[in-house]
Design an enzyme around this catalytic site. Structure first.
Site, PDB file in Angstrom:
ATOM      1  N   GLU A  84       0.861  -1.186   0.000  1.00 56.57           N
ATOM      2  CA  GLU A  84       0.000   0.000   0.000  1.00 56.57           C
ATOM      3  C   GLU A  84       0.895   1.233   0.000  1.00 56.57           C
ATOM      4  O   GLU A  84       1.807   1.339   0.822  1.00 56.57           O
ATOM      5  CB  GLU A  84      -0.919  -0.005   1.220  1.00 56.57           C
ATOM      6  CG  GLU A  84      -1.737   1.265   1.433  1.00 56.57           C
ATOM      7  CD  GLU A  84      -2.575   1.642   0.232  1.00 56.57           C
ATOM      8  OE1 GLU A  84      -2.489   2.818  -0.199  1.00 56.57           O
ATOM      9  OE2 GLU A  84      -3.310   0.773  -0.287  1.00 56.57           O
TER      10      GLU A  84
ATOM     11  N   ASP B 271      -6.875   2.585  -8.566  1.00 56.58           N
ATOM     12  CA  ASP B 271      -7.290   3.909  -9.020  1.00 56.58           C
ATOM     13  C   ASP B 271      -7.526   3.861 -10.534  1.00 56.58           C
ATOM     14  O   ASP B 271      -6.635   3.474 -11.290  1.00 56.58           O
ATOM     15  CB  ASP B 271      -6.188   4.924  -8.700  1.00 56.58           C
ATOM     16  CG  ASP B 271      -6.633   6.368  -8.874  1.00 56.58           C
ATOM     17  OD1 ASP B 271      -7.494   6.624  -9.748  1.00 56.58           O
ATOM     18  OD2 ASP B 271      -6.116   7.234  -8.162  1.00 56.58           O
TER      19      ASP B 271
ATOM     20  N   GLU C 283     -15.099  -2.709  -1.888  1.00 58.00           N
ATOM     21  CA  GLU C 283     -16.009  -3.599  -2.610  1.00 58.00           C
ATOM     22  C   GLU C 283     -17.319  -3.800  -1.844  1.00 58.00           C
ATOM     23  O   GLU C 283     -18.410  -3.760  -2.430  1.00 58.00           O
ATOM     24  CB  GLU C 283     -15.314  -4.933  -2.839  1.00 58.00           C
ATOM     25  CG  GLU C 283     -16.132  -5.979  -3.549  1.00 58.00           C
ATOM     26  CD  GLU C 283     -15.339  -7.258  -3.768  1.00 58.00           C
ATOM     27  OE1 GLU C 283     -15.917  -8.203  -4.341  1.00 58.00           O
ATOM     28  OE2 GLU C 283     -14.158  -7.325  -3.369  1.00 58.00           O
TER      29      GLU C 283
END
Length: 216
Positions: free
Chosen positions: A70, A122, A199
């Site tokens: 990340e 993204d 999600e």
């Protein structure tokens, strides 16, 4: 929306240091070195967000070692804390990197990965930003170097534009799409699907999830 800077973020990350690969260049010689069982399949999630997918997948799949990456430090802080909170109840097969996909070739040797996961990357919707999309052929070339022959890219997105773009890039790059759907949660793979936080939020609002499994 930009995440508000976490209070005492550095201290909180330090408290999770056992799960963090602080210097990813140490993986270059032995990418399985952070794990006790080096014989497991080695997988990489690019853009792990708050860690729901990484934690859930490693709890369910004991035969893999997963490195979750990340780029946003404060977001990775949350993922690290989530993993630490259930560390005693799951196998020791998850580690994290704070970093950017542009540096993958500096960190990993060639042909070391069995799978790469891209979850809700993204979409960079402006045409001029296409090269920033993680399914652009620039990145596909990086993945090809790092994945073993026959390795898989497993991709999920709610963004139809990004999904269509990605399918075109896969075809132009000569990759085989082994499976795809435009409605993951109503497909035959729904039962084993581990949702990210993003999600879950979007599917509850009625958005369908696109997914593809691509073999290199």
């Amino acid at each position: 929306m930009r995440m508000r800077k976490k209070k005492h973020g550095d201290e909180r990350i330090l408290a999770c240091a056992e799960l963090l690969i602080a210097d990813p260049t140490t993986l270059k010689d032995d990418p399985a070195s952070p794990f006790a069982d080096k014989e497991k399949k080695l997988c990489l999630e690019i853009g792990c967000g708050k860690g729901n997918f990484a934690v859930g997948t490693t709890a369910n799949e004991h035969d893999i070692n997963l490195i979750a990456m990340e780029r946003v430090r404060d977001v990775c802080c949350l993922a690290l804390e989530k993993a630490m909170a259930c560390k005693e109840s799951r196998p020791d097969n998850l580690r994290f990197i704070i970093g950017n996909a542009d540096n993958l070739e500096e960190w990993f040797p060639e042909k070391c990965l069995d799978r790469i996961y891209l979850n809700f990357s993204d979409p960079w919707p402006k045409a001029g930003h296409a090269k920033r999309r993680l399914t652009h052929r620039i990145y596909l070339a990086k993945y090809k170097k790092l994945l073993k022959d026959g390795g898989l890219l497993i991709f999920k997105t709610d963004n139809v534009g990004l999904f269509d773009f990605s399918l075109e890039e896969f075809a132009e790059f000569g990759l085989t799409v082994e499976w795809m759907t435009r409605d993951l949660h109503n497909s035959e793979r729904a039962e084993g699907n581990v949702m990210t936080e993003y999600e879950k939020n979007f599917s509850e609002k009625g958005f369908t999830i696109n997914s593809a499994i691509v073999r290199f």
